[in-house]
Design a protein around this motif. Structure first.
Motif, PDB file in Angstrom:
ATOM      1  N   VAL A   1      31.802  28.180  37.378  1.00  0.00           N
ATOM      2  CA  VAL A   1      32.698  28.945  36.497  1.00  0.00           C
ATOM      3  C   VAL A   1      31.882  29.764  35.516  1.00  0.00           C
ATOM      4  CG1 VAL A   1      34.705  27.413  36.609  1.00  0.00           C
ATOM      5  CG2 VAL A   1      32.934  27.013  34.903  1.00  0.00           C
ATOM      6  N   GLU A   2      32.385  30.932  35.183  1.00  0.00           N
ATOM      7  CA  GLU A   2      31.780  31.728  34.126  1.00  0.00           C
ATOM      8  C   GLU A   2      32.880  32.366  33.300  1.00  0.00           C
ATOM      9  OE1 GLU A   2      29.559  34.740  36.452  1.00  0.00           O
ATOM     10  OE2 GLU A   2      30.909  36.210  35.559  1.00  0.00           O
ATOM     11  N   GLN A   3      32.553  32.651  32.053  1.00  0.00           N
ATOM     12  CA  GLN A   3      33.552  33.253  31.186  1.00  0.00           C
ATOM     13  C   GLN A   3      33.822  34.683  31.616  1.00  0.00           C
ATOM     14  OE1 GLN A   3      33.196  32.716  26.744  1.00  0.00           O
ATOM     15  NE2 GLN A   3      33.668  34.890  26.801  1.00  0.00           N
ATOM     16  N   LEU A   4      35.091  35.064  31.580  1.00  0.00           N
ATOM     17  CA  LEU A   4      35.471  36.392  32.040  1.00  0.00           C
ATOM     18  C   LEU A   4      35.694  37.318  30.842  1.00  0.00           C
ATOM     19  CD1 LEU A   4      36.266  38.170  34.426  1.00  0.00           C
ATOM     20  CD2 LEU A   4      38.580  37.257  34.220  1.00  0.00           C
ATOM     21  N   ALA A   5      36.732  37.053  30.082  1.00  0.00           N
ATOM     22  CA  ALA A   5      37.059  37.862  28.912  1.00  0.00           C
ATOM     23  C   ALA A   5      38.156  37.143  28.154  1.00  0.00           C
ATOM     24  CB  ALA A   5      37.515  39.257  29.318  1.00  0.00           C
ATOM     25  N   THR A   6      38.470  37.659  26.982  1.00  0.00           N
ATOM     26  CA  THR A   6      39.498  37.029  26.158  1.00  0.00           C
ATOM     27  C   THR A   6      40.669  37.986  26.021  1.00  0.00           C
ATOM     28  OG1 THR A   6      37.870  35.691  25.001  1.00  0.00           O
ATOM     29  CG2 THR A   6      39.974  36.040  23.907  1.00  0.00           C
ATOM     30  N   PHE A   7      41.855  37.487  26.271  1.00  0.00           N
ATOM     31  CA  PHE A   7      43.037  38.337  26.351  1.00  0.00           C
ATOM     32  C   PHE A   7      43.972  38.066  25.178  1.00  0.00           C
ATOM     33  CE2 PHE A   7      41.192  38.361  30.464  1.00  0.00           C
ATOM     34  CZ  PHE A   7      41.432  39.638  30.936  1.00  0.00           C
ATOM     35  N   ASP A   8      44.611  39.132  24.757  1.00  0.00           N
ATOM     36  CA  ASP A   8      45.246  39.137  23.466  1.00  0.00           C
ATOM     37  C   ASP A   8      46.390  40.117  23.522  1.00  0.00           C
ATOM     38  OD1 ASP A   8      45.725  38.956  20.773  1.00  0.00           O
ATOM     39  OD2 ASP A   8      44.333  40.562  20.297  1.00  0.00           O
ATOM     40  N   GLY A   9      47.405  39.847  22.733  1.00  0.00           N
ATOM     41  CA  GLY A   9      48.402  40.876  22.505  1.00  0.00           C
ATOM     42  C   GLY A   9      49.622  40.768  23.402  1.00  0.00           C
ATOM     43  N   LEU A  10      49.412  40.910  24.682  1.00  0.00           N
ATOM     44  CA  LEU A  10      50.550  40.894  25.600  1.00  0.00           C
ATOM     45  C   LEU A  10      51.205  39.520  25.632  1.00  0.00           C
ATOM     46  CD1 LEU A  10      48.713  42.614  28.552  1.00  0.00           C
ATOM     47  CD2 LEU A  10      49.891  43.678  26.640  1.00  0.00           C
ATOM     48  N   TYR A  11      50.412  38.538  25.343  1.00  0.00           N
ATOM     49  CA  TYR A  11      50.836  37.155  25.459  1.00  0.00           C
ATOM     50  C   TYR A  11      52.012  36.834  24.546  1.00  0.00           C
ATOM     51  CZ  TYR A  11      48.691  33.327  27.990  1.00  0.00           C
ATOM     52  OH  TYR A  11      48.378  32.387  28.917  1.00  0.00           O
ATOM     53  N   ARG A  12      53.037  36.269  25.119  1.00  0.00           N
ATOM     54  CA  ARG A  12      54.123  35.767  24.293  1.00  0.00           C
ATOM     55  C   ARG A  12      54.506  34.377  24.788  1.00  0.00           C
ATOM     56  NH1 ARG A  12      52.351  38.541  21.486  1.00  0.00           N
ATOM     57  NH2 ARG A  12      53.057  40.474  20.519  1.00  0.00           N
ATOM     58  N   ASP A  13      54.675  33.502  23.842  1.00  0.00           N
ATOM     59  CA  ASP A  13      54.878  32.104  24.188  1.00  0.00           C
ATOM     60  C   ASP A  13      55.749  31.501  23.093  1.00  0.00           C
ATOM     61  OD1 ASP A  13      54.183  29.149  24.395  1.00  0.00           O
ATOM     62  OD2 ASP A  13      52.965  29.973  26.036  1.00  0.00           O
ATOM     63  N   PRO A  14      56.682  30.631  23.440  1.00  0.00           N
ATOM     64  CA  PRO A  14      57.535  30.039  22.405  1.00  0.00           C
ATOM     65  C   PRO A  14      56.744  29.319  21.328  1.00  0.00           C
ATOM     66  CG  PRO A  14      58.084  29.192  24.604  1.00  0.00           C
ATOM     67  CD  PRO A  14      57.043  30.215  24.782  1.00  0.00           C
ATOM     68  N   ARG A  15      55.560  28.838  21.680  1.00  0.00           N
ATOM     69  CA  ARG A  15      54.788  28.083  20.698  1.00  0.00           C
ATOM     70  C   ARG A  15      54.144  29.006  19.658  1.00  0.00           C
ATOM     71  NH1 ARG A  15      50.854  24.899  24.559  1.00  0.00           N
ATOM     72  NH2 ARG A  15      50.781  27.018  25.388  1.00  0.00           N
ATOM     73  N   GLY A  16      54.217  30.314  19.882  1.00  0.00           N
ATOM     74  CA  GLY A  16      53.657  31.249  18.905  1.00  0.00           C
ATOM     75  C   GLY A  16      52.591  32.129  19.523  1.00  0.00           C
ATOM     76  N   ARG A  17      51.907  32.844  18.692  1.00  0.00           N
ATOM     77  CA  ARG A  17      50.859  33.762  19.112  1.00  0.00           C
ATOM     78  C   ARG A  17      49.737  33.015  19.821  1.00  0.00           C
ATOM     79  NH1 ARG A  17      47.052  37.055  16.587  1.00  0.00           N
ATOM     80  NH2 ARG A  17      45.785  38.082  18.184  1.00  0.00           N
ATOM     81  N   THR A  18      49.409  33.468  20.991  1.00  0.00           N
ATOM     82  CA  THR A  18      48.379  32.800  21.773  1.00  0.00           C
ATOM     83  C   THR A  18      47.299  33.777  22.181  1.00  0.00           C
ATOM     84  OG1 THR A  18      49.996  31.243  22.664  1.00  0.00           O
ATOM     85  CG2 THR A  18      47.920  31.446  23.834  1.00  0.00           C
ATOM     86  N   VAL A  19      46.054  33.359  22.052  1.00  0.00           N
ATOM     87  CA  VAL A  19      44.914  34.110  22.552  1.00  0.00           C
ATOM     88  C   VAL A  19      44.293  33.286  23.660  1.00  0.00           C
ATOM     89  CG1 VAL A  19      42.597  34.924  22.003  1.00  0.00           C
ATOM     90  CG2 VAL A  19      44.463  35.301  20.388  1.00  0.00           C
ATOM     91  N   SER A  20      44.009  33.929  24.795  1.00  0.00           N
ATOM     92  CA  SER A  20      43.540  33.165  25.946  1.00  0.00           C
ATOM     93  C   SER A  20      42.167  33.635  26.419  1.00  0.00           C
ATOM     94  CB  SER A  20      44.541  33.300  27.091  1.00  0.00           C
ATOM     95  OG  SER A  20      43.989  32.738  28.254  1.00  0.00           O
TER      96      SER A  20
END
Lengths: 228, 228
Positions: A78-97
């Motif tokens: 496994v290797e790190q790809l990138a960090t995704f932000d913004g489009l994400y919507r989740d009932p638990r709140g703002r999520t960064v993946s």
DNA sequence: GCAAAAGTGTTGTGACTACACCCATGG
DNA sequence: CCATGGGTGTAGTCACAACACTTTTGC
């Protein structure tokens, strides 16, 4: 200065594991068990815990969400790809993946069942959250790295035939390559080297027995091509 | 071990802004005002708030921590670099940091003062947290992208002379390049194109007046070099 | 005219493509 | 002996490094 309390984004990981089997590039998906998008196929992902690294969280996502064998994640690349932000919507709140890219060799049947063929539809409006974009990014990274690293070795056993390797390249790049030049290029680059002649010709119907090759030991980042 | 309550990693951003002036590659650092490492030069960074994107947080870090002019961050080029984990230790608890790479043209004197020359010592045990590693990664990314994108344009004004551009390349790659071939290569790649002849020869002592060039409009990812 | 910097042309080397050809095996 | 693949050689093309040469300015 900062507002105290839980006013922080939630940190998660998502994993894109690719594999090549029967000449096709495939990606690991699981059917979501909870809302939102319950029942829809998605990339496995979990929230990161305080006491684990991001990479550990990525491997845990495979075990917990996708039913990957608990022992197997250890030796998965496994290797790190990138960090995704913004489009994400989740009932638990703002999520960064933080997304991870994983490569798996062909494995036992129960594991093979986890993989979905990467057809033309996949990755274009078919996955929840921003998983389409993550998948697209992962594929671009994989294709890029094929050109100048030995990363393709992660799809194959220790020793392999050149035609197997070529099938991997063709599946990932999604086009056919010239047999002779493929061979010469990889050998001249020093990416692969001959191991020994193949003694066992397993179920061949004819033809000269192939040699076996292996990728050069070191993590070859193939000599940064000079700029002038 | 960990205090109960905030059982999640804290999400932060750190920014590496490079600039080239007087033939040297420089990086933006600020002196930390709080513990730990109070007084030490470090990359500007802040904790991410729920209502801002990662990129917004990165620009905010420049304004809040480094004294970057409040209006200027808007047009600064930034791209996501990678996310760093593990080495980080902070009294507030486990922190995961998304690093951003920024490129700035030479600017007014007050902004120029924020930049530190990227001497041989910098980035090898001289910065707090894991900032050495972040800086190293940023430099590697920058050097890589010079080779096949128009990213160097971010260091220069709209129109520039080829020798200015070459100085940028030499400062970043840290070696001298052949004048003639540098010119021919960038032109043949279609990365840059002639704008017009230079009318104003500003303070030159002699020599033929140079043409002005500009990078091709589109974000050229310079035609994925084919693999076979 | 002469120095200085910009711009152009030339030549050899090496990499890549597209083939044709040879080799070793099963049936 | 022939079909089936594996493996090797070669000619044309193109990119690139090295460097000589021409052009256009200031003094």
């Amino acid at each position: 200065m900062e507002p105290a309390g839980l006013e922080r984004p939630i940190l998660a990981v998502d994993v894109v594991v690719f594999s090549v089997s029967r000449g096709r590039l495939r990606v690991l998906l699981h059917r979501r068990g909870q809302d939102p998008f319950s029942g829809a196929p998605a990339l496995p992902g979990v929230a990161v815990q305080v006491d684990e690294t991001l990479e550990d969280a990525a491997r845990r996502a495979l075990a917990v969400k996708a039913g990957w064998p608990p022992d197997a994640p250890e030796d998965l690349y496994v290797e790190q790809l990138a960090t995704f932000d913004g489009l994400y919507r989740d009932p638990r709140g703002r999520t960064v993946s933080v997304a991870y890219l994983g490569l798996s060799p062909a494995r036992s049947a129960p594991v093979r069942k986890l993989f979905w063929e990467l057809a033309d539809g996949l990755g274009r409006g078919s996955l929840p959250f921003d998983h389409d974009r993550i998948l697209e990014t992962a594929l671009a990274r994989l294709r890029g790295k094929l050109r100048y690293t030995n990363i393709a070795g992660q799809f194959l056993p220790e020793a392999f035939r050149i035609d197997e390797l070529q099938k991997v390249y063709e599946a990932v790049l999604h086009r056919s390559l010239n047999r002779t030049n493929f061979r010469n290029k990889l050998l001249k680059l020093g990416l692969i080297e001959q191991v020994r002649a193949l003694s066992e010709a397993v179920g061949k119907k004819g033809g000269r027995p192939p040699h076996l090759y292996a990728f050069a030991r070191e993590e070859v980042e193939a000599a940064d091509r000079d700029f002038l």
